[in-house]
Enzyme design. Structure first.
Site, short mmCIF file in Angstrom:
data_model
loop_
_atom_site.label_atom_id
_atom_site.label_comp_id
_atom_site.label_asym_id
_atom_site.label_seq_id
_atom_site.Cartn_x
_atom_site.Cartn_y
_atom_site.Cartn_z
N ARG A 44 -7.80 16.78 -9.19
CA ARG A 44 -7.55 15.97 -7.99
C ARG A 44 -7.30 14.50 -8.33
O ARG A 44 -6.64 13.79 -7.57
CB ARG A 44 -8.73 16.11 -7.03
CG ARG A 44 -8.41 15.64 -5.63
CD ARG A 44 -9.53 15.98 -4.65
NE ARG A 44 -10.75 15.29 -4.99
CZ ARG A 44 -11.97 15.85 -4.93
NH1 ARG A 44 -12.12 17.09 -4.56
NH2 ARG A 44 -13.03 15.15 -5.26
N TYR A 51 7.25 4.38 11.98
CA TYR A 51 7.27 5.85 11.91
C TYR A 51 6.24 6.44 12.89
O TYR A 51 5.08 6.04 12.88
CB TYR A 51 6.96 6.25 10.46
CG TYR A 51 6.95 7.72 10.20
CD1 TYR A 51 8.11 8.47 10.32
CD2 TYR A 51 5.77 8.37 9.84
CE1 TYR A 51 8.09 9.84 10.07
CE2 TYR A 51 5.75 9.73 9.60
CZ TYR A 51 6.91 10.46 9.72
OH TYR A 51 6.89 11.81 9.48
N ASP A 75 6.89 0.03 4.56
CA ASP A 75 7.37 1.41 4.40
C ASP A 75 8.85 1.28 4.02
O ASP A 75 9.69 0.89 4.83
CB ASP A 75 7.20 2.17 5.72
CG ASP A 75 7.67 3.63 5.63
OD1 ASP A 75 8.49 3.94 4.74
OD2 ASP A 75 7.23 4.44 6.47
N LYS A 131 11.83 12.45 1.18
CA LYS A 131 13.20 12.11 1.55
C LYS A 131 14.06 11.99 0.29
O LYS A 131 14.16 12.94 -0.44
CB LYS A 131 13.18 10.82 2.39
CG LYS A 131 12.09 10.82 3.48
CD LYS A 131 12.29 11.87 4.56
CE LYS A 131 11.05 12.19 5.38
NZ LYS A 131 10.34 11.09 5.99
C1 LIG Z 1 9.08 10.94 6.71
C2 LIG Z 1 8.59 9.57 6.78
C3 LIG Z 1 7.24 9.26 6.54
C4 LIG Z 1 6.22 10.32 6.29
O1 LIG Z 1 6.47 11.02 5.14
P1 LIG Z 1 5.99 12.53 4.93
O2 LIG Z 1 6.28 12.76 3.50
O3 LIG Z 1 6.78 13.38 5.87
O4 LIG Z 1 4.52 12.58 5.24
C5 LIG Z 1 6.88 7.93 6.58
N1 LIG Z 1 7.76 6.95 6.86
C6 LIG Z 1 9.05 7.23 7.10
C7 LIG Z 1 9.97 6.11 7.38
C8 LIG Z 1 9.50 8.53 7.08
O5 LIG Z 1 10.78 8.79 7.36
#
Ligand SMILES: *Cc1c(COP(=O)(O)O)cnc(C)c1O
Length: 390
Positions: free
Chosen positions: A59, A112, A183, A208
């Site tokens: 972990r 988000y 982010d 992504k």
């Molecule tokens: C998808 C996304 C997240 C969250 O990511 P996950 O891997 O789905 O938990 C956070 N911020 C943005 C801008 C996103 O598009």
């Protein structure tokens, strides 16, 4: 590590040492829970040293996790990286690593959606005060309070694409002693070095572009030496570590990131230009276009545009939208983005600090890697169905 290399070259070399593994090009996947110690002394002292980075248990990380973390820290220009089970978990590590009971956090109103929920349902329960701010705010100084510990940006927002002036926001936040978290999922480390515009903590959803193939969920936090110990501690205490398969696939995805992004950018811009000329469209929201709120910030700070953008349609009945969406051949309808396949979803922005002014249909488009002609043919047929059913 050869820091002087261009990022295209860097991504092909980082995080692998073939000759330490029989010359095999890619690093092996370590699957681990138990990690053995040679001696009682090693066992008893396994948490000493820096105390935050030991390989003591699956972990807390494996050699594959460490290799990926070092790669991602290098790519993001940061001292350290932590990979997590999801992008959401990475953002939670950032928030919980900084904020305590009684603290105040300022969050951009285009954040988000799942993080808005985390703040509303979880963070607030722990006594953290939350204020959302207009992403296009001129000056956040009047919103900073004595207990403001963090300012959180997402530029551009992944639904509505306003590009905040992170530099100006960070300057005001830092003058106040607040930590800036960004982010940076939309731009990736290649198109924005968030640290360079003032981020103390940068978060990415590896789900992504970093992985790029719509086959996993994973997250990343990068930061300086100053914040690493506390973020790493929270990460370990939350237990939000990624699986070994995900770690391998993200490391693999990185190798082609610059090449994929170039195409996502090109196709995204071509599609956005096409939408702009259509009579069905009221407005296109693309950070590389002068019409996008905050475009001047994108132009000043970013090195490129990824393939995710918004399209605001003129008012149409819901059944017309269904006629269009239900029969798209190439544009899938589903959450997430940044994969090789094109996606399109309708969305309704959630706002509390700023007004959302469009009353027609909002679409979010993920430009995939298909040929532009095929994508446009699919959209043309879709708009034909939209009009026929209106
Ligand atoms: C998808 C996304 C997240 C969250 O990511 P996950 O891997 O789905 O938990 C956070 N911020 C943005 C801008 C996103 O598009």
């Amino acid at each position: 590590m050869m820091y002087f290399m261009k990022k295209e070259t860097l991504v092909t070399t980082i995080g692998r040492e073939p000759y330490k593994n029989s010359g095999v090009v890619n690093p092996p996947v370590y699957r681990a829970s138990t990690i053995l110690f040679h001696t009682l002394e090693e066992f008893e002292n396994c948490e000493s040293g820096d105390g935050i980075y030991p390989l003591v248990y699956g972990r807390s990380g494996t050699p594959s996790t460490r290799a990926l973390e070092e790669s991602l820290a290098t790519l993001d220009g940061a001292d350290h990286a932590i990979v997590t089970s999801s992008g959401q978990a990475a953002l939670v590590v950032g928030l919980m690593g900084i904020l305590s009971h009684g603290d105040h956090v300022l969050i951009t109103d285009n954040v988000y959606g799942s993080i808005r929920k985390f703040c509303k349902y979880e963070l607030a329960r722990f006594g953290v005060e939350i204020t959302f701010f207009d992403p296009m705010i001129d000056d956040i100084t009047p919103l900073l309070k004595a207990n403001t510990k963090m300012v959180y940006c997402e530029a551009p927002g992944s639904l509505t694409f306003e590009v905040q002036d992170i530099k100006k926001i960070a300057k005001a936040a830092h003058a106040h002693g607040a930590v800036v978290m960004v982010d940076n999922t939309w731009a990736t480390p290649l198109y924005l070095c968030a640290k360079d515009v003032g981020a103390d903590i940068t978060v990415h959803s590896c789900t992504k572009y970093l992985s790029g193939h719509s086959d996993l969920v994973m997250g990343l936090v990068t930061c300086s030496k100053k914040y690493f110990p506390q973020l790493r501690r929270v990460f370990r205490n939350l237990g939000s570590s990624p699986g070994s398969e995900e770690v391998y696939l993200v490391a693999r995805g990185l190798r082609t990131l610059p090449t994929r992004l170039k195409q996502h950018q090109e196709t995204g811009i071509a599609l956005a230009k096409w939408f702009e000329k259509r009579p069905e469209v009221a407005k296109v929201l693309h950070p590389a276009f002068a019409s996008c709120p905050g475009h001047e910030n994108w132009k000043r700070d970013f090195k490129g545009a990824s393939g995710l953008f918004g399209v605001l349609l003129k008012p149409y009945p819901h059944k017309a939208l269904a006629a269009m969406m239900d029969d798209m051949k190439l544009f899938g309808m589903g959450f997430s983005w940044g994969g090789y396949e094109s996606l399109m979803i309708p969305f309704v922005p959630e706002r509390t600090a700023s007004k959302w002014k469009h009353d027609g249909i909002c679409l979010r488009v993920n430009a995939g890697l298909e040929h532009i002609d095929d994508l446009i043919a699919d959209l043309e047929a879709g708009f034909k169905r939209l009009n026929a059913a209106a």
